[in-house]
Structures are given as C-alpha cells and as structure tokens.
Enzyme design. Structure first.
Site, PDB file in Angstrom:
ATOM      1  N   GLY A  13      34.351  83.456 124.539  1.00 21.56           N
ATOM      2  CA  GLY A  13      34.323  82.071 124.145  1.00 21.56           C
ATOM      3  C   GLY A  13      33.043  81.757 123.282  1.00 21.56           C
ATOM      4  O   GLY A  13      31.872  82.413 123.421  1.00 21.56           O
ATOM      5  N   ARG A  24      39.088  87.595 122.715  1.00 19.78           N
ATOM      6  CA  ARG A  24      39.424  88.469 123.933  1.00 19.78           C
ATOM      7  C   ARG A  24      40.379  89.477 123.778  1.00 19.78           C
ATOM      8  O   ARG A  24      41.324  89.585 123.238  1.00 19.78           O
ATOM      9  CB  ARG A  24      39.866  87.272 124.996  1.00 19.78           C
ATOM     10  CG  ARG A  24      39.165  86.135 124.985  1.00 19.78           C
ATOM     11  CD  ARG A  24      39.343  85.009 126.334  1.00 19.78           C
ATOM     12  NE  ARG A  24      38.900  83.989 126.149  1.00 19.78           N
ATOM     13  CZ  ARG A  24      37.614  83.644 126.717  1.00 19.78           C
ATOM     14  NH1 ARG A  24      37.077  84.698 126.964  1.00 19.78           N
ATOM     15  NH2 ARG A  24      37.040  82.452 126.516  1.00 19.78           N
ATOM     16  N   ASP A  39      29.701  87.586 130.652  1.00 21.47           N
ATOM     17  CA  ASP A  39      29.800  88.580 131.624  1.00 21.47           C
ATOM     18  C   ASP A  39      30.904  89.602 131.244  1.00 21.47           C
ATOM     19  O   ASP A  39      30.800  90.860 131.290  1.00 21.47           O
ATOM     20  CB  ASP A  39      29.796  88.235 132.958  1.00 21.47           C
ATOM     21  CG  ASP A  39      31.123  87.233 133.193  1.00 21.47           C
ATOM     22  OD1 ASP A  39      31.637  86.949 132.201  1.00 21.47           O
ATOM     23  OD2 ASP A  39      31.445  87.326 134.526  1.00 21.47           O
ATOM     24  N   THR A  56      27.148  81.744 126.009  1.00 23.72           N
ATOM     25  CA  THR A  56      28.103  80.998 126.802  1.00 23.72           C
ATOM     26  C   THR A  56      27.536  79.625 127.020  1.00 23.72           C
ATOM     27  O   THR A  56      26.391  79.388 127.656  1.00 23.72           O
ATOM     28  CB  THR A  56      28.633  81.754 128.186  1.00 23.72           C
ATOM     29  OG1 THR A  56      29.197  80.883 128.626  1.00 23.72           O
ATOM     30  CG2 THR A  56      27.183  82.077 128.721  1.00 23.72           C
ATOM     31  N   ASP A  59      28.422  77.974 129.557  1.00 22.88           N
ATOM     32  CA  ASP A  59      28.601  77.762 131.059  1.00 22.88           C
ATOM     33  C   ASP A  59      27.152  77.900 131.874  1.00 22.88           C
ATOM     34  O   ASP A  59      26.874  77.752 132.753  1.00 22.88           O
ATOM     35  CB  ASP A  59      29.489  78.665 131.576  1.00 22.88           C
ATOM     36  CG  ASP A  59      30.758  78.366 131.180  1.00 22.88           C
ATOM     37  OD1 ASP A  59      31.092  76.854 131.217  1.00 22.88           O
ATOM     38  OD2 ASP A  59      31.792  78.882 131.400  1.00 22.88           O
ATOM     39  N   ASP A  74      25.867  80.651 133.034  1.00 27.38           N
ATOM     40  CA  ASP A  74      26.334  81.634 134.248  1.00 27.38           C
ATOM     41  C   ASP A  74      26.043  82.976 134.189  1.00 27.38           C
ATOM     42  O   ASP A  74      26.570  83.807 135.023  1.00 27.38           O
ATOM     43  CB  ASP A  74      27.637  81.227 134.440  1.00 27.38           C
ATOM     44  CG  ASP A  74      28.627  81.853 133.491  1.00 27.38           C
ATOM     45  OD1 ASP A  74      28.305  82.078 132.289  1.00 27.38           O
ATOM     46  OD2 ASP A  74      29.744  81.817 133.759  1.00 27.38           O
ATOM     47  N   ARG A 115      34.274  77.193 134.943  1.00 24.18           N
ATOM     48  CA  ARG A 115      35.252  77.719 135.763  1.00 24.18           C
ATOM     49  C   ARG A 115      34.769  78.023 137.019  1.00 24.18           C
ATOM     50  O   ARG A 115      35.019  77.875 138.193  1.00 24.18           O
ATOM     51  CB  ARG A 115      36.068  78.928 135.177  1.00 24.18           C
ATOM     52  CG  ARG A 115      37.184  79.537 135.923  1.00 24.18           C
ATOM     53  CD  ARG A 115      37.937  80.584 135.112  1.00 24.18           C
ATOM     54  NE  ARG A 115      36.942  81.548 134.988  1.00 24.18           N
ATOM     55  CZ  ARG A 115      36.523  82.181 133.995  1.00 24.18           C
ATOM     56  NH1 ARG A 115      36.735  81.541 132.673  1.00 24.18           N
ATOM     57  NH2 ARG A 115      35.683  83.380 133.890  1.00 24.18           N
TER      58      ARG A 115
END
Length: 319
Positions: free
Chosen positions: A11, A72, A103, A125, A127, A129, A171
């Site tokens: 992303g 992707r 990741d 990212t 996120d 994360d 997510r």
C-alpha cells in the site's frame, strides 16, 4: 557496492516519494549509480528498471503516493520467482536493493537476502504497525487527514445533534484510530488490540446522554468491524441512532507532513549508508528520536503493540 535499486511495495503511503528522493540523492552523493524499479517486486521480474538522476527526483518531496508506482505481487513468495528476480537484478549490474513498504514487503526483501542478495528495508505504511520502529513513513500524514476529517464531521454532529461512527484504516493495528481519537477528542475508540464490548460502549453513551450530551464521535478501526456493523449493533441493542462515515483510501493520499518528509529523508539516507557499510537483511527505524537498524525478520515475526496507556487516556478524557 557500485549500483543500487530502490522500489516501493504494498500500500502507498505519503512520504514514499521523499524516501525515494533521499535514497537516490544520497546514493549519487556517495558515488553510486541508482535505478528505480517500477511496480514493486513485479517490476523486478518484468525488468522495469529506470536510471535515476538528481533531476529524476526533483519536485517530488511534497507529493503523496509513489512515483515508482506500487503493486502487490503474491507470486514473489515462490522460490523460483525470487531466483529469477536476483538474476534480473544482477543482469542489470545492481548490487543492492532498498525496499520501501510494510511487513509483506520486508518478507520479500528477507528472502532475497537469504539467497545472497543485499537488501535494506524502509518502513512505509500508514498503519504504523512495523515492530522495531516507533513510527513509519505515512502515519503522521494519515493521522492528520483523519483528524481533520473528524473535526469537520463533528461540526455536523454538533449542528444536528447526531452521533457519528467514523471508520478508519487499520486491519491489525489500531494506531490511526487511537491517536486520532485522542487528537480529535472522540467519545469512544475501538481498536483490534483491545477486546470490544458493545454493552460497555452502550453504557458509556447512555451515561453521556444522561448528563446532557447530544452528540458523540466513535472511531472504529476496520480490523474490528465495519462502521455499518457497529451502527447496526447499537441500533438493535439500544435503539441508538448513528450516522456512519467511512474515510477509506483518502487516508493514504495527500501531501506528506513535514514530520513524514523529514522521517523519510532520514530513513532514505541511512538505508544507503547501511548498504555501503555492507549490512543486509536489516531495516531502518526510529526509537527515542534516534535512527536504529534491526533485522528485517523483526517486522513480521514480532507483534505490533498498541500504547495501552494512550487507550486508557482516551477513556479517561471522554467521560
């Protein structure tokens, strides 16, 4: 190390262009040749290599998205595909690779490293994360986008005395929802890292209503449930009417903040230094305001931990 490549994968995140710019210009400053790989790992297999010059990355530091495009490419998990990727990189005289992504992107980079091809990762990212680093490229920009959106939604919520549910990305990680909840003064934050209890939420909303509060903002990370599902549960269990706003992909776009531009520039410069130093299978990160490097495997073998003290604070401040 005479020639390196850089790609973006997964992303997109605001600040990726700033990181590309830093990698290219730092490499050229150090006397290296640089190529950009279009469309991530897929581009390696399709040999989508473009020579990068100082001018190639001019006027991109302020742009969201990624000038190298992203994709992707699940086929990259296959051993023969990875071997072909290494063959293509060597065919073009490339000695090392900088991978900007999350990741999943790190898994690909680690696979190439284990097969003998030097790779360094940069965490990109929204996120936030990635274990091993406190902040990722794009998180701050996305956070501000969410916060500004909630500020505007609150104006309508106040004017019409409505309760709103705002669904944000996340997510498996709730940092966007959590930080935005504090920054925007949300009445409730629902994240994957904390077990959700609909009855407890109803009690909080009921208590607020009893003291005269006529509107509220609830933020839910998509990994827990959709905003519409939460609205349905509140309606069925307590006859609480809500409006739902799904922010969606707008969270990924936009001009990166100064913080993301600086972070991306620092990460990009350090990634080149690591390759020159002969280090591989590592990623760049930041902890306590200092740049660090750590094993790529930490990013996907470790587990992202939310700041539970910050979650507790949201509940304390939204009484």
């Amino acid at each position: 190390m005479k020639k390196i490549a850089v790609l973006t994968s997964g992303g997109d995140a605001p600040g990726m262009n700033a990181a590309i710019r830093a990698v290219v210009r730092k490499a050229i400053y150090e006397g290296l040749d640089v190529v950009g790989v279009e469309h991530g790992y897929q581009g390696i297999l399709e040999e989508r290599f473009q020579p990068m010059t100082l001018g190639s990355v001019g006027d991109i530091i302020q742009r969201g998205g990624t000038m190298l495009y992203s994709a992707r490419y699940p086929q990259f998990k296959e051993d023969d595909v990875q071997q072909q990727a290494i063959a293509n990189l060597k065919k073009h005289g490339i000695d090392g690779l900088v991978v900007i992504g999350g990741d999943g992107s790190y898994r690909g980079a680690m696979s190439l490293t284990e097969k003998g091809f030097p790779c360094v990762g940069i965490p990109g990212t929204i996120d936030n994360d990635i274990p091993g680093t406190e902040y990722t490229i794009g998180f701050d920009t996305a956070l501000n986008t969410v916060m500004y959106s909630i500020d505007r939604i609150r104006d309508t919520a106040t004017s019409h005395e409505n309760s709103f549910i705002v669904e944000v990305m996340g997510r498996d990680a709730g940092d966007l929802a959590l930080w935005a909840g504090v920054a925007a003064g949300a009445e409730a934050v629902i994240i994957p890292e904390v077990d959700f209890n609909i009855d407890r939420l109803i009690q909080r909303l009921t208590k607020s209503s009893m003291r005269g509060k006529k509107h509220s903002i609830m933020i839910v990370a998509e990994g827990v449930m959709s905003g519409h599902e939460l609205a349905k549960q509140l309606k069925e269990k307590a006859q609480i009417e809500t409006r739902v706003s799904v922010l969606g992909h707008m969270q990924r776009g936009g001009s990166p903040t100064a913080r993301d531009r600086v972070l991306a520039s620092r990460f990009g410069g350090r990634a080149v230094e690591l390759l020159i130093e002969g280090k591989s299978g590592v990623a760049v990160g930041i902890r306590n305001h200092l740049l660090v490097d750590y094993q790529l495997s930490e990013a996907y073998e470790g587990k992202h931990e939310a700041d539970i003290s910050l979650y507790a604070l949201t509940e304390q401040l939204s009484i």
